[in-house]
Design a protein around this motif. Structure first.
Motif, PDB file in Angstrom:
ATOM      1  N   TRP A 159       0.878  -1.340   0.084  1.00 43.74           N
ATOM      2  CA  TRP A 159       0.154  -0.270  -0.092  1.00 43.74           C
ATOM      3  C   TRP A 159       0.947   1.475  -0.022  1.00 43.74           C
ATOM      4  N   ARG A 160       1.509   1.426   0.477  1.00 49.02           N
ATOM      5  CA  ARG A 160       3.178   2.524   0.503  1.00 49.02           C
ATOM      6  C   ARG A 160       3.358   2.657  -0.952  1.00 49.02           C
ATOM      7  N   ALA A 161       3.571   1.554  -1.947  1.00 50.89           N
ATOM      8  CA  ALA A 161       3.925   1.340  -2.803  1.00 50.89           C
ATOM      9  C   ALA A 161       2.395   1.880  -3.815  1.00 50.89           C
ATOM     10  N   VAL A 162       1.165   1.935  -3.646  1.00 52.36           N
ATOM     11  CA  VAL A 162       0.767   2.105  -4.427  1.00 52.36           C
ATOM     12  C   VAL A 162       0.021   3.757  -3.789  1.00 52.36           C
ATOM     13  N   GLY A 163       0.569   4.046  -2.986  1.00 54.21           N
ATOM     14  CA  GLY A 163       0.634   5.343  -2.437  1.00 54.21           C
ATOM     15  C   GLY A 163       1.279   6.433  -2.735  1.00 54.21           C
ATOM     16  N   LEU A 164       3.006   5.811  -2.488  1.00 58.63           N
ATOM     17  CA  LEU A 164       3.854   6.845  -3.770  1.00 58.63           C
ATOM     18  C   LEU A 164       3.784   7.311  -5.884  1.00 58.63           C
ATOM     19  N   ASN A 165       2.947   5.620  -5.705  1.00 53.84           N
ATOM     20  CA  ASN A 165       2.517   5.850  -6.919  1.00 53.84           C
ATOM     21  C   ASN A 165       1.261   7.043  -7.654  1.00 53.84           C
ATOM     22  N   ALA A 166       0.659   7.269  -6.643  1.00 54.28           N
ATOM     23  CA  ALA A 166       0.103   8.135  -7.124  1.00 54.28           C
ATOM     24  C   ALA A 166       0.260   9.697  -6.570  1.00 54.28           C
ATOM     25  N   LEU A 167       1.822   9.724  -5.309  1.00 58.31           N
ATOM     26  CA  LEU A 167       2.520  10.906  -5.441  1.00 58.31           C
ATOM     27  C   LEU A 167       3.311  10.987  -6.688  1.00 58.31           C
ATOM     28  N   ALA A 168       3.926   9.871  -7.988  1.00 58.43           N
ATOM     29  CA  ALA A 168       4.387   9.470  -8.789  1.00 58.43           C
ATOM     30  C   ALA A 168       3.674  10.458  -9.949  1.00 58.43           C
ATOM     31  N   PHE A 169       2.660  10.406 -10.051  1.00 57.40           N
ATOM     32  CA  PHE A 169       1.504  10.533 -11.269  1.00 57.40           C
ATOM     33  C   PHE A 169       1.373  12.255 -11.124  1.00 57.40           C
ATOM     34  N   ALA A 170       0.773  12.589  -9.415  1.00 57.60           N
ATOM     35  CA  ALA A 170       0.628  14.140  -9.548  1.00 57.60           C
ATOM     36  C   ALA A 170       2.581  14.480 -10.092  1.00 57.60           C
ATOM     37  N   LEU A 171       3.441  14.481  -9.484  1.00 61.43           N
ATOM     38  CA  LEU A 171       4.450  15.106  -9.713  1.00 61.43           C
ATOM     39  C   LEU A 171       5.057  15.306 -11.359  1.00 61.43           C
ATOM     40  N   TRP A 172       4.253  14.520 -12.085  1.00 64.86           N
ATOM     41  CA  TRP A 172       4.443  13.802 -13.394  1.00 64.86           C
ATOM     42  C   TRP A 172       4.194  15.068 -14.419  1.00 64.86           C
ATOM     43  N   ALA A 173       2.477  14.674 -13.263  1.00 73.42           N
ATOM     44  CA  ALA A 173       2.017  16.325 -13.647  1.00 73.42           C
ATOM     45  C   ALA A 173       1.986  17.995 -13.915  1.00 73.42           C
ATOM     46  N   ILE A 174       2.601  18.005 -12.046  1.00 73.39           N
ATOM     47  CA  ILE A 174       3.123  19.376 -12.178  1.00 73.39           C
ATOM     48  C   ILE A 174       5.058  19.530 -13.175  1.00 73.39           C
ATOM     49  N   VAL A 175       5.075  18.266 -13.185  1.00 72.43           N
ATOM     50  CA  VAL A 175       6.445  18.566 -14.412  1.00 72.43           C
ATOM     51  C   VAL A 175       6.134  19.675 -15.442  1.00 72.43           C
ATOM     52  N   GLY A 176       4.603  18.552 -16.097  1.00 75.27           N
ATOM     53  CA  GLY A 176       3.975  18.990 -17.664  1.00 75.27           C
ATOM     54  C   GLY A 176       3.863  20.233 -17.538  1.00 75.27           C
ATOM     55  N   VAL A 177       3.511  20.095 -15.990  1.00 70.73           N
ATOM     56  CA  VAL A 177       3.085  21.670 -16.948  1.00 70.73           C
ATOM     57  C   VAL A 177       3.931  22.636 -16.796  1.00 70.73           C
ATOM     58  N   GLY A 178       4.880  22.520 -15.887  1.00 71.14           N
ATOM     59  CA  GLY A 178       5.958  23.613 -15.781  1.00 71.14           C
ATOM     60  C   GLY A 178       6.769  23.516 -17.181  1.00 71.14           C
ATOM     61  N   ALA A 179       6.883  22.320 -18.025  1.00 71.94           N
ATOM     62  CA  ALA A 179       7.628  22.309 -19.342  1.00 71.94           C
ATOM     63  C   ALA A 179       6.263  22.659 -20.715  1.00 71.94           C
ATOM     64  N   GLY A 180       5.476  22.650 -20.016  1.00 72.14           N
ATOM     65  CA  GLY A 180       4.445  23.150 -21.231  1.00 72.14           C
ATOM     66  C   GLY A 180       4.835  24.934 -21.802  1.00 72.14           C
ATOM     67  N   VAL A 181       4.823  25.620 -19.660  1.00 67.66           N
ATOM     68  CA  VAL A 181       5.297  27.111 -20.146  1.00 67.66           C
ATOM     69  C   VAL A 181       6.524  26.973 -20.966  1.00 67.66           C
ATOM     70  N   LEU A 182       7.342  26.115 -20.413  1.00 69.51           N
ATOM     71  CA  LEU A 182       8.476  26.171 -20.315  1.00 69.51           C
ATOM     72  C   LEU A 182       9.104  26.642 -22.901  1.00 69.51           C
ATOM     73  N   ILE A 183       8.827  25.278 -22.889  1.00 64.67           N
ATOM     74  CA  ILE A 183       8.307  24.855 -24.248  1.00 64.67           C
ATOM     75  C   ILE A 183       6.702  24.914 -25.153  1.00 64.67           C
TER      76      ILE A 183
END
Length: 274
Positions: A159-183
């Protein structure tokens, strides 16, 4: 909240989100079958017949809790790639369709618009995570039984792995928005992020390997600085020999999210969007 709702409306009133969702399903199926096949191979490897420096890793990855964690988080690799692209498109669409000027005239405080896009992207990423997690919970127990292993749903590590997986999805979404601003180019952002995500890990691992061979062994530990490697580390069921702790992977990915999110917000505040 109204701004977040407006950003979600922009997503759900186009066909793009469900096209990505449809792509996610076969990619998830491919991932869980690959993980199942890998578990089959790992369980048949005799750790005593491999080099000593690899025996501990093979023994650890063959533990039921690690096999289960891998299966219950199947779909992360391709799932976060789709979220990365979709989050970037959430920004680049404004420039592609020439609606950025109108958006910022309606909401002059640009940082509020970026924060709304970040929130919308995170909510969307959690939706993708929820879909893959529900599919994993339905299919993984059957595959574990085929391997002769317990379903491990009572294990905290899973369940820790499942929860950290959710965190990974959310963090990659933030990276994507930031990258969209840059490019700002939609095609440019899509190609750059896709190539960087798929090819970047191979290049980074090659560089760190060469540095560890010819400079110092310390560089072996620094492969976690590559974001894809960091997010994969987060979803292991236990600490793996020779690898940094899971929290290190989480911190690395949080760092990338903060950097891209802050830089993206600062650039958007100053950049001419006319």
């Amino acid at each position: 909240m109204r701004l977040v709702g407006a950003e979600l409306t922009k997503i759900f009133t186009t066909a793009l989100w469900w096209v990505f969702a449809l792509i996610l399903i076969p990619l998830w199926a491919l991932s869980i079958l690959f993980n199942w096949g890998t578990a089959n191979v790992t369980s048949q490897v005799d750790a005593s017949q491999v080099p000593a420096d690899q025996a501990d890793v093979i023994a650890a990855t063959g533990q039921p809790i690690n096999i289960a964690s891998n299966l219950y988080t199947s779909g992360q690799f391709f799932g976060v790639l789709l979220i990365l692209l979709l989050s970037a498109i959430l920004v680049t669409n404004e420039f592609f369709h020439l609606t950025a000027t109108t958006t910022f005239l309606v909401t002059p405080h640009r940082e509020r618009v970026i924060l709304a896009k970040l929130a919308a992207a995170v909510l969307l990423s959690l939706g993708f995570w929820l879909v893959t997690t529900l599919l994993n919970l339905a299919v993984a127990p059957f595959l574990l039984r085929q391997l002769g292993l317990p379903v491990q749903l009572g294990a905290g590590g899973v369940w820790r792995a499942v929860g950290l997986n959710a965190l990974a999805f959310a963090l990659w979404a933030i990276v994507g928005v930031g990258a969209g601003v840059l490019i700002r180019s939609q095609i440019g952002a899509t190609l750059t992020l896709s190539i960087g995500y798929l090819v970047g890990p191979l290049g980074a691992q090659a560089v760190f390997f060469l540095l560890s061979q010819y400079v110092t062994k310390v560089f072996e530990k620094l492969t976690v600085l590559e974001p894809t490697t960091a997010s994969q580390l987060m979803i292991s069921g236990t600490e793996l020999p020779g690898n940094p702790p899971r929290w290190v992977g989480a911190l690395v990915l949080i760092g990338y999210a903060l950097i891209t999110g802050l830089i993206g917000t600062l650039i958007m505040r100053r950049r001419d969007v006319s």
